[in-house]
Design an enzyme around this catalytic site. Structure first.
Site, short mmCIF file in Angstrom:
data_model
loop_
_atom_site.label_atom_id
_atom_site.label_comp_id
_atom_site.label_asym_id
_atom_site.label_seq_id
_atom_site.Cartn_x
_atom_site.Cartn_y
_atom_site.Cartn_z
N GLU A 150 -1.95 3.91 -5.84
CA GLU A 150 -1.29 5.20 -5.80
C GLU A 150 -0.75 5.47 -4.40
O GLU A 150 -1.41 5.19 -3.43
CB GLU A 150 -2.35 6.26 -6.16
CG GLU A 150 -1.85 7.65 -6.24
CD GLU A 150 -0.70 7.78 -7.21
OE1 GLU A 150 -0.88 7.43 -8.39
OE2 GLU A 150 0.38 8.21 -6.78
N PHE A 151 0.46 6.01 -4.33
CA PHE A 151 1.04 6.23 -3.00
C PHE A 151 1.33 7.71 -2.72
O PHE A 151 2.15 8.04 -1.87
CB PHE A 151 2.34 5.42 -2.85
CG PHE A 151 2.13 3.95 -3.11
CD1 PHE A 151 1.52 3.15 -2.14
CD2 PHE A 151 2.50 3.36 -4.31
CE1 PHE A 151 1.31 1.79 -2.38
CE2 PHE A 151 2.29 2.02 -4.56
CZ PHE A 151 1.69 1.22 -3.59
N ALA A 254 5.42 12.24 17.31
CA ALA A 254 4.33 12.05 18.28
C ALA A 254 3.49 13.31 18.38
O ALA A 254 3.98 14.41 18.16
CB ALA A 254 4.93 11.72 19.64
N GLY A 255 2.22 13.14 18.66
CA GLY A 255 1.33 14.29 18.78
C GLY A 255 -0.12 13.85 18.76
O GLY A 255 -0.46 12.80 19.32
N CYS A 262 -7.30 9.25 4.09
CA CYS A 262 -6.74 7.95 3.71
C CYS A 262 -6.45 7.03 4.89
O CYS A 262 -7.09 5.99 5.04
CB CYS A 262 -5.47 8.16 2.90
SG CYS A 262 -5.76 9.18 1.45
N LYS A 325 -2.98 18.09 8.00
CA LYS A 325 -1.52 18.18 8.03
C LYS A 325 -1.13 19.44 7.27
O LYS A 325 -1.96 20.00 6.54
CB LYS A 325 -0.87 16.93 7.41
CG LYS A 325 -1.06 16.78 5.91
CD LYS A 325 -0.22 15.61 5.44
CE LYS A 325 -0.07 15.59 3.94
NZ LYS A 325 0.70 14.47 3.47
C1 UGA Z 1 -1.12 8.87 3.07
C2 UGA Z 1 0.15 8.08 2.73
O1 UGA Z 1 1.27 8.65 3.38
C3 UGA Z 1 0.36 8.06 1.22
O2 UGA Z 1 1.49 7.26 0.91
C4 UGA Z 1 -0.88 7.47 0.55
O3 UGA Z 1 -0.75 7.46 -0.84
C5 UGA Z 1 -2.07 8.34 0.92
O4 UGA Z 1 -2.23 8.35 2.35
C6 UGA Z 1 -3.28 7.73 0.27
O5 UGA Z 1 -3.74 6.68 0.71
O6 UGA Z 1 -3.73 8.25 -0.77
P1 UGA Z 1 -1.62 11.49 3.31
O7 UGA Z 1 -3.01 11.11 3.72
O8 UGA Z 1 -1.41 12.59 2.34
O9 UGA Z 1 -0.87 10.22 2.69
O10 UGA Z 1 -0.90 11.90 4.65
P2 UGA Z 1 0.39 11.46 5.50
O11 UGA Z 1 1.54 12.29 5.12
O12 UGA Z 1 0.55 9.99 5.45
O13 UGA Z 1 -0.10 11.88 6.96
C7 UGA Z 1 -1.23 11.27 7.54
C8 UGA Z 1 -1.49 11.80 8.91
O14 UGA Z 1 -0.50 11.34 9.82
C9 UGA Z 1 -1.50 13.32 9.06
O15 UGA Z 1 -2.61 13.69 9.85
C10 UGA Z 1 -0.19 13.62 9.75
O16 UGA Z 1 -0.27 14.79 10.52
C11 UGA Z 1 -0.03 12.40 10.61
N1 UGA Z 1 1.36 12.12 11.01
C12 UGA Z 1 2.30 11.86 10.06
C13 UGA Z 1 1.70 12.09 12.35
O17 UGA Z 1 0.86 12.30 13.24
N2 UGA Z 1 2.99 11.81 12.70
C14 UGA Z 1 3.95 11.58 11.78
O18 UGA Z 1 5.11 11.33 12.17
C15 UGA Z 1 3.59 11.59 10.42
#
Ligand code: UGA
Length: 438
Positions: A150-151, A254-255, A262, A325
Site C-alpha cells: 500500500e502506498f 527542508a526542515g 512509516c 505532518k
Molecule cells: C509515507 C509515504 O509517503 C507513503 O507513500 C506510504 O504509503 C506511507 O508512508 C506508508 O508507508 O504507509 P506518510 O507516512 O503518510 O506516507 O507521510 P509522508 O507524506 O511521506 O511524510 C513523511 C514525513 O516526511 C513527514 O514527517 C513529513 O513532514 C516529512 N517531509 C515530507 C519532509 O520533511 N519534507 C518533505 O519535503 C516531505
C-alpha cells in the site's frame, strides 16, 4: 457474483481500505481484536483524523455493504482477505515486529473457506510472504497468499486508495492475479499501471519507495546544513534543482525532517533485513539518511539555544504543531513532539497548539502543556517554533501577534512561513538552511 471482502486490522490502512472497497460496491467486513474500536467504527466514529474518511465510513455503513466485527470467524465466507495489521519497530532493535501479521494470517487460515485468497498489505521484511504462504498451505492447501503493498499517504488516504498511482501485486500464480484484477477492475479501467511481481519483489517495492522518499528529504536537509555553513538559502536551492524533471520539486522540503509511523521504521527494518540477508553494505547509506534526519531535530534545538543565550531554564517556548505532518492527528515519531520534549527536558516550559493532534499528543506526552488556540499558545512566549506546516499557521498575521509574545523570535522548522512578512513586522526570524544574515 460480487466479491465478498474482509479487512483484517482496522488501523489507518485497514479502515481506509475497508471503506474504499465498500464504496466500489463490494461487501466488506472489517475485523479487529479491539472491541472498543469495532464499536466505534460500527457507530460511524473514526478513532483518528483523516480528511473525508469519516464521511465515507458513515455513507458505506448506511448502505449496509460495510460492517465490522471482532470475531475473525465472521470473515469465513469472504473470497478475499486483506491483511492490514501493523508492523511496528521492535522494542530492542531496528527490525519490524511481524508477529501481528503472522498471528492474524495463521488465525485467518484456520477459518477461511477453501479457494479464498489472502492478500497482505502490511509492510513486511522481504521473505515474510513466501514463509507465510508455506505455513498457510500447510493449514489448508486450498488457500493462497498474495502481497499487495500500500502506498497511501496520511492526509490523502482516501484519494490514494481510490486512485493509486500504481498497483503492485506479488503473486505466485495467475489465479491470484485474476482475483486481484477483479478487485481493482475500476482502477484498471482508469489506466492505473498494474505491476505483477513475485512475492519478494512486491515486498521490496514498498520499502524501496519509502527509503527513496526518506533519502530525498535527508538529501535536502544535508544541503540545508551546507547552506547554513556557506551562507546560502536551501529553499532557493531546492526550487532551482527541482525544475530539473529528473529531480522534481516534491519531497525537497527542508526542515526538521521526516517522522510518522512509516518512513523511520521502514528504513530501519530495511537495514536490519538486509543485514540478515548479507547485503548490509548496500544499505549502509540509509544509516546516514536516518542520522541526517535526527540531526535536523538537534539543529533546531541549537537555534533555540543560540537565540536564548543557552539559557532555557524557565523560558516559555510556544510550539505550533504536534502532528508528524499536517492534515493528520498522528504523532507517532513526530519530530515536533520530540523537539518539544527535548526542550522541556532542558528546563524550558513548553506550550503546544495543534489544530487536530492535541488529544493524541496529550496521550503520548502528558507532561507538556497544551493550549486551546494559537493565541493562547503564543501569549507571553520567549520564542515561537513552527514545527508542523498546518495551513492555519501560514495565515498568522505576524503584526497582530507581535504584541502578545514576550520576545518576538520565530523559528520556522518547516520553511513554510513568509520570512519577509515576519521580519517586516519586527520579528527575529530563523529557519533551518537559510542563513540568518538575510
Ligand atoms: C509515507 C509515504 O509517503 C507513503 O507513500 C506510504 O504509503 C506511507 O508512508 C506508508 O508507508 O504507509 P506518510 O507516512 O503518510 O506516507 O507521510 P509522508 O507524506 O511521506 O511524510 C513523511 C514525513 O516526511 C513527514 O514527517 C513529513 O513532514 C516529512 N517531509 C515530507 C519532509 O520533511 N519534507 C518533505 O519535503 C516531505
Amino acid at each position: 457474483m460480487t466479491l465478498r471482502i474482509s479487512v483484517i486490522g482496522t488501523g489507518y490502512l485497514g479502515v481506509t481500505h475497508a471503506a474504499c472497497m465498500a464504496s466500489l460496491g463490494f461487501t466488506v467486513i472489517g475485523i479487529d481484536i479491539d472491541p472498543t474500536k469495532i464499536a466505534q467504527l460500527s457507530a460511524g466514529i473514526l478513532p483518528f483524523y483523516e480528511p473525508g474518511l469519516e464521511d465515507l465510513l458513515k455513507t458505506e455503513l448506511a448502505t449496509g455493504r460495510l460492517t465490522f466485527s471482532s470475531q475473525i470467524s465472521d470473515a469465513t465466507d469472504c473470497d478475499v482477505h486483506f491483511i492490514c495489521v501493523g508492523t511496528p519497530q521492535v522494542k530492542d532493535g531496528l527490525a519490524a515486529d511481524v508477529s501481528y501479521v503472522h498471528n492474524s494470517i495463521r488465525t485467518l487460515a484456520a477459518v477461511a473457506k477453501s479457494g479464498s485468497l489472502l492478500v497482505g498489505k502490511s509492510t513486511v521484511p522481504v521473505g515474510t510472504a513466501e514463509r507465510l504462504r508455506k505455513e498457510i498451505l500447510e493449514i489448508n492447501p486450498e488457500l493462497d497468499l498474495a502481497w499487495n503493498p500500500e502506498f497511501l499517504r496520511e492526509g490523502f488516504a482516501v484519494e490514494d486508495t481510490l486512485h493509486p498511482n500504481r498497483l503492485v501485486v506479488g503473486v505466485v500464480n495467475d489465479q491470484a492475479e485474476h482475483i486481484l484484477r477483479e478487485v481493482y477492475a475500476k482502477n484498471l479501467g482508469e489506466g492505473t499501471p498494474w505491476i505483477r511481481a513475485d512475492l519478494p519483489t512486491s515486498e521490496l517495492v514498498k520499502v524501496a519507495a519509502n527509503s527513496f522518499l526518506a533519502t530525498k528529504i535527508s538529501f535536502i536537509n544535508a544541503m540545508a546544513e551546507v547552506c547554513e555553513a556557506a551562507g546560502g538559502d536551501v529553499t532557493v536551492l531546492a526550487d532551482a534543482i527541482g525544475y530539473d524533471p529528473r529531480i522534481g520539486h516534491k519531497f525537497l522540503g527542508a526542515g526538521i525532517g521526516f517522522g510518522g509511523g512509516c518512513l523511520p521504521k521502514d528504513l530501519r527494518a530495511f537495514m536490519a533485513r538486509s543485514k540478515e540477508l548479507g547485503a548490509d553494505r548496500a544499505l549502509d547509506f540509509l544509516r546516514e539518511i536516518d542520522a541526517i534526519n535526527l540531526r535536523a531535530r538537534a539543529r533546531i534545538i541549537d537555534l533555540v539555544r543560540r537565540d536564548l543565550s543557552d539559557d532555557l531554564l524557565g523560558k516559555k517556548i510556544a510550539i505550533l504543531g504536534a502532528a508528524f505532518k499536517p492534515d493528520s492527528d498522528d504523532v507517532r515519531d513526530s519530530p515536533a513532539l520530540d523537539i518539544a520534549a527535548q526542550i522541556q527536558a532542558a528546563g524550558a516550559s513548553v506550550t503546544i497548539y495543534d489544530p487536530k493532534a492535541m488529544d493524541s499528543a496529550r496521550k503520548r506526552f502528558p507532561a507538556l502543556t497544551y493550549s486551546a488556540s494559537i493565541k493562547e499558545c503564543m501569549t507571553g512566549a520567549d520564542l515561537v517554533l513552527h514545527l508542523t506546516e498546518w495551513k492555519e499557521f501560514q495565515s498568522i498575521d505576524p503584526r497582530e501577534y507581535i504584541s502578545i509574545v514576550r520576545n518576538p523570535i520565530m523559528i520556522d522548522g518547516r520553511n513554510k512561513l513568509n520570512r519577509e512578512e515576519w521580519q517586516a513586522a519586527g520579528w527575529t526570524f530563523r529557519a533551518l538552511g537559510r542563513s540568518s544574515k538575510y
